[in-house]
Design a protein around this motif. Sequence first.
Motif, mmCIF file in Angstrom:
data_model
loop_
_atom_site.group_PDB
_atom_site.id
_atom_site.type_symbol
_atom_site.label_atom_id
_atom_site.label_comp_id
_atom_site.label_asym_id
_atom_site.label_seq_id
_atom_site.Cartn_x
_atom_site.Cartn_y
_atom_site.Cartn_z
ATOM 1 N N GLY A 252 -0.419 19.940 -22.170
ATOM 2 C CA GLY A 252 0.100 20.988 -21.299
ATOM 3 C C GLY A 252 1.111 20.483 -20.298
ATOM 4 N N ILE A 253 1.226 21.208 -19.200
ATOM 5 C CA ILE A 253 2.164 20.862 -18.129
ATOM 6 C C ILE A 253 1.682 19.605 -17.416
ATOM 7 C CG2 ILE A 253 3.055 21.565 -15.883
ATOM 8 C CD1 ILE A 253 4.415 23.043 -18.044
ATOM 9 N N GLN A 254 2.580 18.692 -17.212
ATOM 10 C CA GLN A 254 2.306 17.454 -16.494
ATOM 11 C C GLN A 254 2.756 17.614 -15.047
ATOM 12 O OE1 GLN A 254 0.660 14.593 -16.334
ATOM 13 N NE2 GLN A 254 1.711 13.395 -17.886
ATOM 14 N N VAL A 255 1.976 17.097 -14.114
ATOM 15 C CA VAL A 255 2.421 17.123 -12.721
ATOM 16 C C VAL A 255 3.679 16.269 -12.585
ATOM 17 C CG1 VAL A 255 0.145 17.553 -11.748
ATOM 18 C CG2 VAL A 255 0.878 15.204 -12.171
ATOM 19 N N SER A 342 5.276 27.319 -19.816
ATOM 20 C CA SER A 342 5.979 27.265 -18.538
ATOM 21 C C SER A 342 6.948 28.433 -18.498
ATOM 22 C CB SER A 342 6.745 25.939 -18.390
ATOM 23 O OG SER A 342 7.750 25.831 -19.386
ATOM 24 N N PHE A 343 7.478 28.726 -17.317
ATOM 25 C CA PHE A 343 8.413 29.837 -17.177
ATOM 26 C C PHE A 343 9.651 29.346 -16.441
ATOM 27 C CE2 PHE A 343 4.203 31.750 -17.524
ATOM 28 C CZ PHE A 343 4.402 32.642 -18.580
ATOM 29 N N GLU A 344 10.358 28.442 -17.080
ATOM 30 C CA GLU A 344 11.507 27.815 -16.433
ATOM 31 C C GLU A 344 12.838 28.265 -17.019
ATOM 32 O OE1 GLU A 344 10.806 23.649 -16.712
ATOM 33 O OE2 GLU A 344 9.170 23.659 -15.261
ATOM 34 N N SER A 345 12.826 29.025 -18.119
ATOM 35 C CA SER A 345 14.075 29.505 -18.701
ATOM 36 C C SER A 345 13.814 30.862 -19.333
ATOM 37 C CB SER A 345 14.580 28.515 -19.761
ATOM 38 O OG SER A 345 13.756 28.549 -20.915
ATOM 39 N N SER A 346 14.805 31.432 -19.967
ATOM 40 C CA SER A 346 14.638 32.736 -20.600
ATOM 41 C C SER A 346 13.904 32.633 -21.928
ATOM 42 C CB SER A 346 16.017 33.382 -20.831
ATOM 43 O OG SER A 346 16.819 32.552 -21.658
ATOM 44 N N ASN A 348 10.664 30.411 -23.211
ATOM 45 C CA ASN A 348 9.632 29.446 -22.859
ATOM 46 C C ASN A 348 8.633 29.279 -24.007
ATOM 47 O OD1 ASN A 348 10.331 29.231 -19.833
ATOM 48 N ND2 ASN A 348 10.090 31.427 -20.154
ATOM 49 N N PRO A 349 8.392 28.058 -24.447
ATOM 50 C CA PRO A 349 7.472 27.856 -25.569
ATOM 51 C C PRO A 349 6.024 28.090 -25.159
ATOM 52 C CG PRO A 349 8.102 25.740 -24.647
ATOM 53 C CD PRO A 349 8.910 26.774 -23.926
ATOM 54 N N VAL A 350 5.230 28.600 -26.082
ATOM 55 C CA VAL A 350 3.791 28.754 -25.893
ATOM 56 C C VAL A 350 3.098 27.829 -26.897
ATOM 57 C CG1 VAL A 350 1.816 30.309 -26.014
ATOM 58 C CG2 VAL A 350 4.024 31.147 -25.162
ATOM 59 N N TYR A 351 2.334 26.876 -26.367
ATOM 60 C CA TYR A 351 1.530 25.999 -27.217
ATOM 61 C C TYR A 351 0.082 26.435 -27.106
ATOM 62 C CZ TYR A 351 5.635 23.023 -27.424
ATOM 63 O OH TYR A 351 6.904 22.554 -27.645
ATOM 64 N N VAL A 352 -0.634 26.431 -28.229
ATOM 65 C CA VAL A 352 -2.036 26.795 -28.215
ATOM 66 C C VAL A 352 -2.863 25.602 -28.681
ATOM 67 C CG1 VAL A 352 -1.655 29.263 -28.552
ATOM 68 C CG2 VAL A 352 -1.905 27.781 -30.547
ATOM 69 N N ASN A 353 -4.058 25.470 -28.111
ATOM 70 C CA ASN A 353 -4.972 24.448 -28.566
ATOM 71 C C ASN A 353 -5.375 24.760 -30.006
ATOM 72 O OD1 ASN A 353 -8.041 23.699 -28.968
ATOM 73 N ND2 ASN A 353 -7.204 22.244 -27.496
ATOM 74 N N ILE A 354 -5.327 23.770 -30.878
ATOM 75 C CA ILE A 354 -5.542 24.004 -32.309
ATOM 76 C C ILE A 354 -6.933 24.564 -32.582
ATOM 77 C CG2 ILE A 354 -5.767 22.873 -34.552
ATOM 78 C CD1 ILE A 354 -3.481 21.043 -33.759
ATOM 79 N N LEU A 355 -7.969 23.971 -31.986
ATOM 80 C CA LEU A 355 -9.323 24.458 -32.236
ATOM 81 C C LEU A 355 -9.547 25.840 -31.619
ATOM 82 C CD1 LEU A 355 -11.560 21.271 -31.899
ATOM 83 C CD2 LEU A 355 -10.982 22.571 -33.961
ATOM 84 N N SER A 401 7.358 31.901 -28.473
ATOM 85 C CA SER A 401 8.028 31.774 -27.176
ATOM 86 C C SER A 401 7.972 33.103 -26.442
ATOM 87 C CB SER A 401 9.486 31.332 -27.348
ATOM 88 O OG SER A 401 9.562 30.019 -27.827
ATOM 89 N N VAL A 402 8.033 33.030 -25.110
ATOM 90 C CA VAL A 402 8.029 34.230 -24.275
ATOM 91 C C VAL A 402 9.141 34.114 -23.245
ATOM 92 C CG1 VAL A 402 5.563 34.677 -24.570
ATOM 93 C CG2 VAL A 402 6.337 33.203 -22.695
ATOM 94 N N ASP A 403 9.547 35.260 -22.689
ATOM 95 C CA ASP A 403 10.565 35.223 -21.646
ATOM 96 C C ASP A 403 9.892 35.076 -20.283
ATOM 97 O OD1 ASP A 403 9.611 37.744 -20.884
ATOM 98 O OD2 ASP A 403 11.238 38.827 -21.874
#
Length: 455
Positions: A252-255, A342-346, A348-355, A401-403
Amino acid sequence: MVKNNKPLWLIGLILIEIVLAVSVVFNGCTFGNMDAVATSDMNKNLVSRKKDWTFMVYMAADNNLEAAALEDFNEMEASDFDSEKINVIVLFDRNNFKDSNDLEEWRGARMYEICKDKNGINNTICSKRISCSDLGLGIKNEKSLDMGNPETLRGFVKNVVNYYPAEHYGIFVWGHGTGYRNSSLQKNETRAVAVDDSSDSFMENCVVASSIKNGMGDKKIDLLAYDTCFAAELEVVYEFSEVAEYFIGSQGIQVESGLDYRKVFTNEIGEAENGLSAAKCVAEKLSDNMKKDFSIINLSEIKNLFSSFDSFASSAASFVSSKTDGVEIRNEILSKAESFRSFESSNNPVYVNILSLADVLVKKYQNLVSYKNNLETAIKKSVVFYSGANKNLPLGIYFCSVDNSNALIMDFSPYYCKGKNLKNQCSFVKDSSAYVLTVEKNGTLLDRLFENYNF
């Protein structure tokens, strides 16, 4: 005995000329248009005594993460490791704007051998600046490098392997990371690593893999770490199955501050016997804000996992028998599966946990239970360790992806469509037969869920 009639001043002049001639012989090489001082600097590196570990940090900070890079560099100097057993070599490229947390007044790229700063974290650099002839870097000349150029990574790795030999090697890729490359149309919507703002460039993961492989020669990396966002994704790790033994990263998102390098480079990691034990040294010492989602991947198991996932996706696709089913399942996954975005551009990729993805599909189609069990077994063999209290083993995959308003984008990137045959398209997309979208509308899982199939 023959008497020497030459005056002493003449003998002295001759000796001076001899010294100058010898100096010309040893310092006369040139590299492009660099000055002679910088050129001679690049010839002063001596091959280090072979140590247990050499760690390379590819610090791509020519972007908005420069302040975090300065902090992490200082953490490396404040770390406590046995320099008799460990080398830590950093290629640090900065942006062209002065940062308020500046350690020193310099721009461009430098290469350092990390030395311990007894004063801990402060605004000084005490590490040894080193040269790299493969990149045209001396110890006195300033030069901006394109960190998104695969030749920069290859040259860095090759130079370190040549001058800092070790029994084991680890590489940390530091900076922005957004999984696979998502779009070829707009730079701010691309999915890549080693983002270099000055050069307007980046590297796809397949390019990172080939650059490391070329730089290492016949040697394989024991440990590859991505200190980036969206690293522990199946598409990413699939690229490195032939390059490294173990991989560590977050799904996911890294600090922004990333890893706490005071806890990464310790005496314990110098005692590590292989990539797995080194990776555990890193994961077990992470700061609290990193423990929620961090995986160690056994890359030798990734091809088997890939096959298990493709089999699961193939079976799942066969149960989606109508457009209505596809829309319903797609919405279920988006609302109920564990996801990272993340929501940083128009775009944004959505990654899902495989399991988590598999759980949603099994709830809808009970006949998928055996395929899900096989998939879970394969993931357990691949994700050999993770930190935090994650419900599912932390390994993700791209879904859509989502906007910026979280609305679904139906148009997928051509880079996630099998059959496009684009340059540097990720290997997962090219090799998948049942999950990714297809040009031919073959009825893969994403074909059916995202209306790319004629029922």
